[in-house]
Design an enzyme around this catalytic site. Structure first.
Site, mmCIF file in Angstrom:
data_model
loop_
_atom_site.group_PDB
_atom_site.id
_atom_site.type_symbol
_atom_site.label_atom_id
_atom_site.label_comp_id
_atom_site.label_asym_id
_atom_site.label_seq_id
_atom_site.Cartn_x
_atom_site.Cartn_y
_atom_site.Cartn_z
ATOM 1 N N TYR A 86 2.796 -4.714 0.036
ATOM 2 C CA TYR A 86 1.491 -4.679 0.395
ATOM 3 C C TYR A 86 0.487 -5.680 -0.097
ATOM 4 O O TYR A 86 -0.209 -6.113 0.739
ATOM 5 C CB TYR A 86 0.952 -3.166 0.254
ATOM 6 C CG TYR A 86 -0.358 -2.873 0.354
ATOM 7 C CD1 TYR A 86 -0.996 -2.980 1.812
ATOM 8 C CD2 TYR A 86 -1.305 -2.591 -0.393
ATOM 9 C CE1 TYR A 86 -2.444 -2.881 2.271
ATOM 10 C CE2 TYR A 86 -2.676 -2.340 -0.042
ATOM 11 C CZ TYR A 86 -3.193 -2.497 1.035
ATOM 12 O OH TYR A 86 -4.534 -2.129 1.387
ATOM 13 N N THR B 196 -1.606 -0.241 5.848
ATOM 14 C CA THR B 196 -1.945 0.322 4.406
ATOM 15 C C THR B 196 -1.049 1.189 3.908
ATOM 16 O O THR B 196 -1.488 1.643 2.965
ATOM 17 C CB THR B 196 -3.602 0.710 4.526
ATOM 18 O OG1 THR B 196 -3.412 1.907 5.651
ATOM 19 C CG2 THR B 196 -4.691 -0.173 5.160
ATOM 20 N N TRP C 162 -9.291 2.345 -3.259
ATOM 21 C CA TRP C 162 -9.353 3.530 -3.480
ATOM 22 C C TRP C 162 -10.250 4.336 -2.401
ATOM 23 O O TRP C 162 -11.279 5.119 -2.810
ATOM 24 C CB TRP C 162 -9.858 4.210 -4.745
ATOM 25 C CG TRP C 162 -9.024 4.073 -5.822
ATOM 26 C CD1 TRP C 162 -8.166 3.073 -5.890
ATOM 27 C CD2 TRP C 162 -8.828 4.653 -7.015
ATOM 28 N NE1 TRP C 162 -7.246 3.051 -7.257
ATOM 29 C CE2 TRP C 162 -7.758 4.212 -7.796
ATOM 30 C CE3 TRP C 162 -9.554 6.125 -7.592
ATOM 31 C CZ2 TRP C 162 -7.408 4.739 -9.088
ATOM 32 C CZ3 TRP C 162 -9.157 6.173 -8.752
ATOM 33 C CH2 TRP C 162 -8.009 5.708 -9.653
ATOM 34 N N ALA D 160 -5.470 -3.164 9.399
ATOM 35 C CA ALA D 160 -4.464 -3.156 8.097
ATOM 36 C C ALA D 160 -3.208 -2.482 8.327
ATOM 37 O O ALA D 160 -3.416 -1.307 8.645
ATOM 38 C CB ALA D 160 -5.089 -3.372 6.893
ATOM 39 N N GLY E 238 -9.496 3.323 12.142
ATOM 40 C CA GLY E 238 -9.479 3.326 10.662
ATOM 41 C C GLY E 238 -10.542 4.010 9.928
ATOM 42 O O GLY E 238 -11.620 3.907 10.502
ATOM 43 N N GLN E 239 -10.586 4.187 8.648
ATOM 44 C CA GLN E 239 -11.348 4.802 7.907
ATOM 45 C C GLN E 239 -12.818 4.059 8.180
ATOM 46 O O GLN E 239 -13.762 4.402 8.469
ATOM 47 C CB GLN E 239 -10.871 5.033 6.502
ATOM 48 C CG GLN E 239 -10.086 5.802 6.368
ATOM 49 C CD GLN E 239 -9.822 6.114 4.754
ATOM 50 O OE1 GLN E 239 -10.547 7.199 4.206
ATOM 51 N NE2 GLN E 239 -8.972 5.612 4.152
ATOM 52 N N LYS F 281 -1.514 -8.727 1.792
ATOM 53 C CA LYS F 281 -2.899 -8.773 1.762
ATOM 54 C C LYS F 281 -3.384 -10.115 1.484
ATOM 55 O O LYS F 281 -4.224 -10.680 1.556
ATOM 56 C CB LYS F 281 -3.401 -7.514 1.039
ATOM 57 C CG LYS F 281 -3.052 -6.239 1.965
ATOM 58 C CD LYS F 281 -4.090 -6.227 3.188
ATOM 59 C CE LYS F 281 -5.320 -6.204 2.956
ATOM 60 N NZ LYS F 281 -6.338 -6.049 4.446
ATOM 61 N N THR G 268 -8.035 -5.936 -1.040
ATOM 62 C CA THR G 268 -7.740 -4.865 -1.547
ATOM 63 C C THR G 268 -7.573 -5.236 -3.206
ATOM 64 O O THR G 268 -7.120 -6.239 -3.599
ATOM 65 C CB THR G 268 -6.232 -3.950 -1.101
ATOM 66 O OG1 THR G 268 -5.804 -3.395 -2.070
ATOM 67 C CG2 THR G 268 -5.232 -5.202 -1.278
ATOM 68 N N ASP G 269 -7.547 -4.252 -3.831
ATOM 69 C CA ASP G 269 -7.249 -4.214 -5.433
ATOM 70 C C ASP G 269 -5.842 -4.459 -5.601
ATOM 71 O O ASP G 269 -5.407 -5.133 -6.686
ATOM 72 C CB ASP G 269 -7.531 -3.029 -6.071
ATOM 73 C CG ASP G 269 -7.033 -1.762 -5.730
ATOM 74 O OD1 ASP G 269 -7.016 -1.473 -4.479
ATOM 75 O OD2 ASP G 269 -6.144 -0.983 -6.440
#
Length: 290
Positions: free
Chosen positions: A124, A61, A149, A59, A10-11, A128, A100-101
């Protein structure tokens, strides 16, 4: 320092593996190597590798798909982190977990603090939030890092989507009434590594929940403007498309997005000396996203 990294494709996981490879003994796994929803598989890997720290970057996502994949979302975003936290607790390790937000409703007028009431508006965010609670309950030595983001050179994200669309279209409509802090994946990885190093150094750690995202806060429309300005100046795009600011109701999606994703990052700076992500600086390397 021995670190188990999950979600390594992942990122953030990719950045973690790259940044840690010369700093620690790492075991970086993605779902092909370790299904975190399989408790016995998690226990086997953790007992064999004996990490000092587990960093969970795995995750589910896909925010819109989560509305149809509720069971899968909870398996990956709650059950998996729980398995990792229990395994960490069994061997005395610490766990660092990304959230996450989307745990917030997004209706607050002001910036969100760690103590603010959570009220996720979709599967989602709810999955989380359940993962946050599961990790906190299972392993006292935990850091939960909420971010927002996320973008980077690796994986799919808003920056890459804008560049791709910018090559094909003269005009784009971008939502202008949702606000947040774009966050460079490499900065999230660096923040987690800073915390991991302080844990390993046996520094006094204030365990718990932290916010980490980018500044300045902008709308998606403003973020897109910044992306295209950099893309044009660095010759990634020949021309900037015309951007039209849309209201959220003009761009319906299966899952509701928070109107306000602004996260207060004062706590992480005070405790660990970690400053918010400088997303504008990260965009200066936009040729790596193309």
């Amino acid at each position: 320092m021995k670190v188990l990294i999950t979600g390594s494709h992942g990122q953030v996981g990719h950045c973690l593996a790259e940044q840690l490879k010369n700093k620690a003994e790492i075991f970086a796994v993605d779902r092909d190597e370790l299904d975190i929803t399989n408790e016995s598989a998690v226990n086997d890997v953790v007992s064999q590798f004996q990490p000092d720290i587990i960093i969970n970057a795995a995750a589910h996502t896909a925010v819109d798909k989560a509305e149809q994949e509720e069971a899968l979302s909870y398996q990956i975003n709650c059950d998996g982190p729980l398995n990792l936290a229990k395994a960490a607790q069994n061997i005395g390790a610490a766990i660092l977990h990304i959230s996450t937000d989307y745990v917030f409703s997004g209706d607050k007028d002001d910036i969100y603090n760690e103590e603010d009431e959570t009220n996720p508006q979709g599967v989602y965010g709810a999955s989380k939030l359940a993962g946050e609670k599961a990790v906190a309950d299972a392993c006292p030595k935990h850091i939960i890092l909420r971010t927002a983001w996320v973008f980077g050179e690796h994986g799919n994200n808003f920056v890459k989507t804008m560049i791709r669309l910018g090559r094909d279209r003269d005009q784009l409509g971008i939502v202008g009434d949702q606000f947040g802090g774009p966050t460079f994946a490499g900065d999230i990885a660096a923040a987690l590594i800073t915390i991991a190093e302080q844990i390993h150094a046996k520094n006094e750690i204030c365990w718990g929940l932290y916010h980490f995202s980018g500044t300045p806060h902008v709308s998606w429309h403003q973020f897109a403007q910044a992306i295209f300005e950099q893309a044009k100046s660095q010759s990634v795009l020949n021309e900037r498309p015309q951007l039209v600011s849309l209201a959220t109701e003009e761009y319906p999606t299966p899952a509701k997005r928070p109107a306000n994703s602004k996260l207060n990052c004062n706590k992480i700076e005070q405790q660990f000396g970690i400053k918010p992500s400088d997303w504008q600086n990260a965009l200066k390397r936009i040729q790596h996203y193309a």
